[in-house]
Write an enzyme that holds these catalytic residues in place. Structure first.
Site, PDB file in Angstrom:
ATOM      1  N   ASN A 137       0.851  -1.204   0.000  1.00 56.23           N
ATOM      2  CA  ASN A 137       0.000   0.000   0.000  1.00 56.23           C
ATOM      3  C   ASN A 137       0.881   1.247   0.000  1.00 56.23           C
ATOM      4  O   ASN A 137       2.109   1.151   0.018  1.00 56.23           O
ATOM      5  CB  ASN A 137      -0.946  -0.027   1.206  1.00 56.23           C
ATOM      6  CG  ASN A 137      -0.185  -0.080   2.507  1.00 56.23           C
ATOM      7  OD1 ASN A 137       0.564   0.822   2.847  1.00 56.23           O
ATOM      8  ND2 ASN A 137      -0.348  -1.182   3.250  1.00 56.23           N
ATOM      9  N   ASP A 194      -3.813  -6.273   5.234  1.00 55.15           N
ATOM     10  CA  ASP A 194      -4.804  -7.101   5.933  1.00 55.15           C
ATOM     11  C   ASP A 194      -4.693  -8.573   5.529  1.00 55.15           C
ATOM     12  O   ASP A 194      -4.958  -9.460   6.333  1.00 55.15           O
ATOM     13  CB  ASP A 194      -6.223  -6.591   5.627  1.00 55.15           C
ATOM     14  CG  ASP A 194      -6.464  -5.230   6.272  1.00 55.15           C
ATOM     15  OD1 ASP A 194      -5.931  -5.017   7.376  1.00 55.15           O
ATOM     16  OD2 ASP A 194      -7.144  -4.382   5.666  1.00 55.15           O
ATOM     17  N   LYS A 227       8.875 -17.102 -10.571  1.00 61.68           N
ATOM     18  CA  LYS A 227       8.031 -16.013 -11.077  1.00 61.68           C
ATOM     19  C   LYS A 227       6.773 -16.583 -11.751  1.00 61.68           C
ATOM     20  O   LYS A 227       6.879 -17.498 -12.572  1.00 61.68           O
ATOM     21  CB  LYS A 227       8.855 -15.198 -12.077  1.00 61.68           C
ATOM     22  CG  LYS A 227       8.157 -13.962 -12.550  1.00 61.68           C
ATOM     23  CD  LYS A 227       9.037 -13.179 -13.516  1.00 61.68           C
ATOM     24  CE  LYS A 227       8.202 -12.118 -14.200  1.00 61.68           C
ATOM     25  NZ  LYS A 227       8.853 -11.577 -15.378  1.00 61.68           N
ATOM     26  N   ASP A 251      -3.390  -9.563  13.505  1.00 62.92           N
ATOM     27  CA  ASP A 251      -3.486  -8.161  13.898  1.00 62.92           C
ATOM     28  C   ASP A 251      -2.395  -7.898  14.939  1.00 62.92           C
ATOM     29  O   ASP A 251      -2.449  -8.413  16.060  1.00 62.92           O
ATOM     30  CB  ASP A 251      -4.879  -7.865  14.463  1.00 62.92           C
ATOM     31  CG  ASP A 251      -5.105  -6.363  14.572  1.00 62.92           C
ATOM     32  OD1 ASP A 251      -4.285  -5.679  15.221  1.00 62.92           O
ATOM     33  OD2 ASP A 251      -6.085  -5.875  13.985  1.00 62.92           O
ATOM     34  N   VAL A 307      -1.246  -5.078  16.499  1.00 65.30           N
ATOM     35  CA  VAL A 307      -1.513  -4.255  17.687  1.00 65.30           C
ATOM     36  C   VAL A 307      -2.431  -4.996  18.665  1.00 65.30           C
ATOM     37  O   VAL A 307      -2.234  -4.949  19.891  1.00 65.30           O
ATOM     38  CB  VAL A 307      -2.051  -2.857  17.281  1.00 65.30           C
ATOM     39  CG1 VAL A 307      -3.491  -2.891  16.813  1.00 65.30           C
ATOM     40  CG2 VAL A 307      -1.905  -1.873  18.418  1.00 65.30           C
ATOM     41  N   LYS A 331     -12.941   0.199  17.289  1.00 67.62           N
ATOM     42  CA  LYS A 331     -11.596  -0.412  17.235  1.00 67.62           C
ATOM     43  C   LYS A 331     -10.898  -0.321  18.575  1.00 67.62           C
ATOM     44  O   LYS A 331     -10.156  -1.227  18.965  1.00 67.62           O
ATOM     45  CB  LYS A 331     -10.741   0.278  16.169  1.00 67.62           C
ATOM     46  CG  LYS A 331     -11.022  -0.283  14.803  1.00 67.62           C
ATOM     47  CD  LYS A 331     -10.221   0.353  13.702  1.00 67.62           C
ATOM     48  CE  LYS A 331     -10.914  -0.008  12.390  1.00 67.62           C
ATOM     49  NZ  LYS A 331     -10.435   0.708  11.252  1.00 67.62           N
ATOM     50  N   LYS A 358      -9.892  -3.991  19.776  1.00 73.06           N
ATOM     51  CA  LYS A 358      -8.460  -4.340  19.800  1.00 73.06           C
ATOM     52  C   LYS A 358      -7.854  -4.132  21.179  1.00 73.06           C
ATOM     53  O   LYS A 358      -6.646  -4.259  21.355  1.00 73.06           O
ATOM     54  CB  LYS A 358      -7.705  -3.499  18.760  1.00 73.06           C
ATOM     55  CG  LYS A 358      -8.170  -3.725  17.326  1.00 73.06           C
ATOM     56  CD  LYS A 358      -7.232  -3.057  16.319  1.00 73.06           C
ATOM     57  CE  LYS A 358      -7.812  -3.157  14.915  1.00 73.06           C
ATOM     58  NZ  LYS A 358      -6.786  -3.304  13.884  1.00 73.06           N
TER      59      LYS A 358
HETATM   60  O1  C5P Z   1      -8.304  -2.447  11.568  1.00 76.30           O
HETATM   61  P1  C5P Z   1      -7.441  -1.346  11.054  1.00 76.30           P
HETATM   62  O2  C5P Z   1      -6.474  -1.797   9.994  1.00 76.30           O
HETATM   63  O3  C5P Z   1      -8.196  -0.118  10.669  1.00 76.30           O
HETATM   64  O4  C5P Z   1      -6.614  -0.912  12.347  1.00 76.30           O
HETATM   65  C1  C5P Z   1      -5.596   0.010  12.273  1.00 76.30           C
HETATM   66  C2  C5P Z   1      -4.706  -0.127  13.477  1.00 76.30           C
HETATM   67  O5  C5P Z   1      -4.365  -1.489  13.704  1.00 76.30           O
HETATM   68  C3  C5P Z   1      -3.394   0.564  13.247  1.00 76.30           C
HETATM   69  O6  C5P Z   1      -2.908   0.970  14.508  1.00 76.30           O
HETATM   70  C4  C5P Z   1      -2.549  -0.538  12.639  1.00 76.30           C
HETATM   71  O7  C5P Z   1      -1.160  -0.294  12.796  1.00 76.30           O
HETATM   72  C5  C5P Z   1      -2.999  -1.726  13.424  1.00 76.30           C
HETATM   73  N1  C5P Z   1      -2.936  -3.022  12.693  1.00 76.30           N
HETATM   74  C6  C5P Z   1      -2.037  -3.985  13.087  1.00 76.30           C
HETATM   75  N2  C5P Z   1      -2.002  -5.189  12.435  1.00 76.30           N
HETATM   76  C7  C5P Z   1      -2.851  -5.444  11.438  1.00 76.30           C
HETATM   77  C8  C5P Z   1      -3.779  -4.469  11.026  1.00 76.30           C
HETATM   78  C9  C5P Z   1      -3.797  -3.256  11.668  1.00 76.30           C
HETATM   79  O8  C5P Z   1      -1.246  -3.743  14.013  1.00 76.30           O
HETATM   80  N3  C5P Z   1      -2.790  -6.613  10.825  1.00 76.30           N
END
Ligand code: C5P
Length: 407
Positions: free
Chosen positions: A211, A281, A291, A308, A310, A339, A343
């Site tokens: 991204n 994600d 390749k 995830d 965090v 969130k 989280k």
């Molecule tokens: O769910 P979303 O992607 O909107 O959440 C964003 C927050 O979660 C950010 O702080 C991002 O760094 C963290 N995040 C993470 N690992 C992931 C997806 C998001 O730490 N796989």
């Protein structure tokens, strides 16, 4: 030099006095310490040193006029006032300090001084008798009550032949004092781990999914935490940014690498975990060893969910204080609070990515920060470095509150 001025924006105001020659060296020292410098000269200053010298040293046009349409069409007084992290007047003459103390705004320098929210400092330089005069001392005291830092002049022999206090500090000392102004101490001795930038999820040896995250917010936060006295580990995906001074950087590629590096860093000791990374994600279920060939009109790639990061850190038994980020285009507060609790974050900083003027690749940002028990603060649009400092101050405040509650 211990403290630095990396990415700090300094407006250096030069007023009339023989010490103006030292300001030329000061511009160099400030830039050596990492600052960007814009020079503003009063009419009297230009009798001592030319704008051309200051332009050459600062790398920017010198600002001299308040009421000049051409000058204001470039960087006008309000823009300069907003641009600055610090306005330093060196040398500050008795006259300029008298005007500042009274709120007189009758030239560019004194006007932008009134219009700025940046830190403000003066380095007085004048004849020892003028410095000792009660009215000068009264003006200095008044400036100090207005949160102006006064870099007290040194004693010694003066250009006029007198001996006494009134010599402007040397450029190297002033640059160090300026850097010290940004050391807040709010996180002294704390260990901070920050994730930043994008992750790259390999499809085959040459292709990946990623991204547009630039990493700027995470890097700005790393600097702000250093300023606040923390030890910082910055775990970053692939970005084009220089490692900030005194930051331990761990370079990673994929979300799985970032998770492993985060778990390791947190296990080594962490008081504050900041997740700015734009973690992909999903990742391809399989990474092709060779390749992928261009056969057929369409291909399908199976994607599996990434962990995830965090949320994983926030579930640890001895968890640090956790700050997460969210980018939303609608119902900002609802989604951000969702969130925050899903989280198990302590705080969430949310930007509205439907706005084109802030966010991802931009140097500016604006955020709304939410925390438990209905905490909420709006950080208006400003450079990411400013937002970062405000966020660090908020985290430090909330961490203290939690400490006090648990005592
Ligand atoms: O769910 P979303 O992607 O909107 O959440 C964003 C927050 O979660 C950010 O702080 C991002 O760094 C963290 N995040 C993470 N690992 C992931 C997806 C998001 O730490 N796989």
């Amino acid at each position: 030099m211990l403290a630095t001025l990396t990415h700090k924006r300094v407006v250096l105001g030069v007023s009339g006095g023989i010490a103006a020659y030292k300001s030329a060296d000061l511009v160099r020292r400030l830039r050596d310490a990492g600052a960007e410098v814009q020079v503003v000269m009063t009419a009297a200053a230009q009798q001592f040193i030319t704008p051309l010298t200051m332009q050459a040293l600062s790398g920017n046009p010198v600002h001299t006029e308040l009421l000049n349409a051409d000058a204001e069409a470039g960087m006008g007084h309000i823009e300069l006032a907003r641009w600055a992290d610090l306005v330093l007047i060196a040398p500050a003459s008795a006259d300029v300090m008298a005007r500042l103390a009274q709120g007189v705004a009758n030239d560019l320098l004194t006007t932008l001084w009134l219009a700025t929210r940046a830190k403000r400092a003066v380095a007085p330089a004048m004849n020892q008798q003028m410095w000792a005069a009660q009215v000068t001392q009264d003006n200095v005291a008044k400036l100090q009550t207005h949160q102006v830092t006064v870099f007290q002049p040194a004693s010694g022999s003066q250009a006029c032949g007198d001996v006494g206090a009134g010599r402007m500090l040397e450029a190297v000392e002033l640059a160090q004092h300026c850097a010290n102004l940004f050391q807040t101490g709010a996180l002294t001795g704390k260990r901070v781990v920050i994730t930043a930038g994008p992750t790259r999820e390999a499809l085959d040896p040459v292709r990946y999914i990623s991204n547009h995250s630039s990493g700027k917010m995470g890097f700005s936060l790393a600097e702000a935490c250093i300023e606040a006295g923390a030890h910082v580990t910055l775990i970053s995906g692939p970005v084009h940014l220089a490692t900030p001074d005194r930051v331990a950087q761990v370079k990673v590629i994929s979300a799985l690498d970032m998770l492993a590096a985060s778990q390791k860093a947190v296990a080594e000791g962490c008081d504050l975990f900041i997740a700015t990374a734009a973690v992909a994600d999903y990742r391809p279920a399989n990474i092709a060893e060779q390749k992928i060939k261009k056969v057929g009109d369409a291909i399908s790639i199976e994607l599996v969910k990434n962990p995830d990061i965090v949320a994983t850190i926030a579930q640890l038994p001895n968890r640090p204080f956790v700050l997460g980020f969210a980018a939303e285009t609608e119902r900002v507060e609802d989604y951000a609070r969702g969130k925050l609790s899903a989280k198990k974050l302590d705080m969430i900083a949310c930007n509205d990515v439907s706005r084109a003027d802030i966010g991802f690749q931009s140097d500016d940002n604006a955020m709304t920060v939410f925390w438990r028990n209905n905490g909420r603060v709006q950080l208006d649009k400003s450079p990411k470095a400013h937002i970062a400092r405000a966020l660090v101050a908020l985290c430090a405040q909330q961490m203290n509150n939690l400490d006090e509650q648990s005592r």
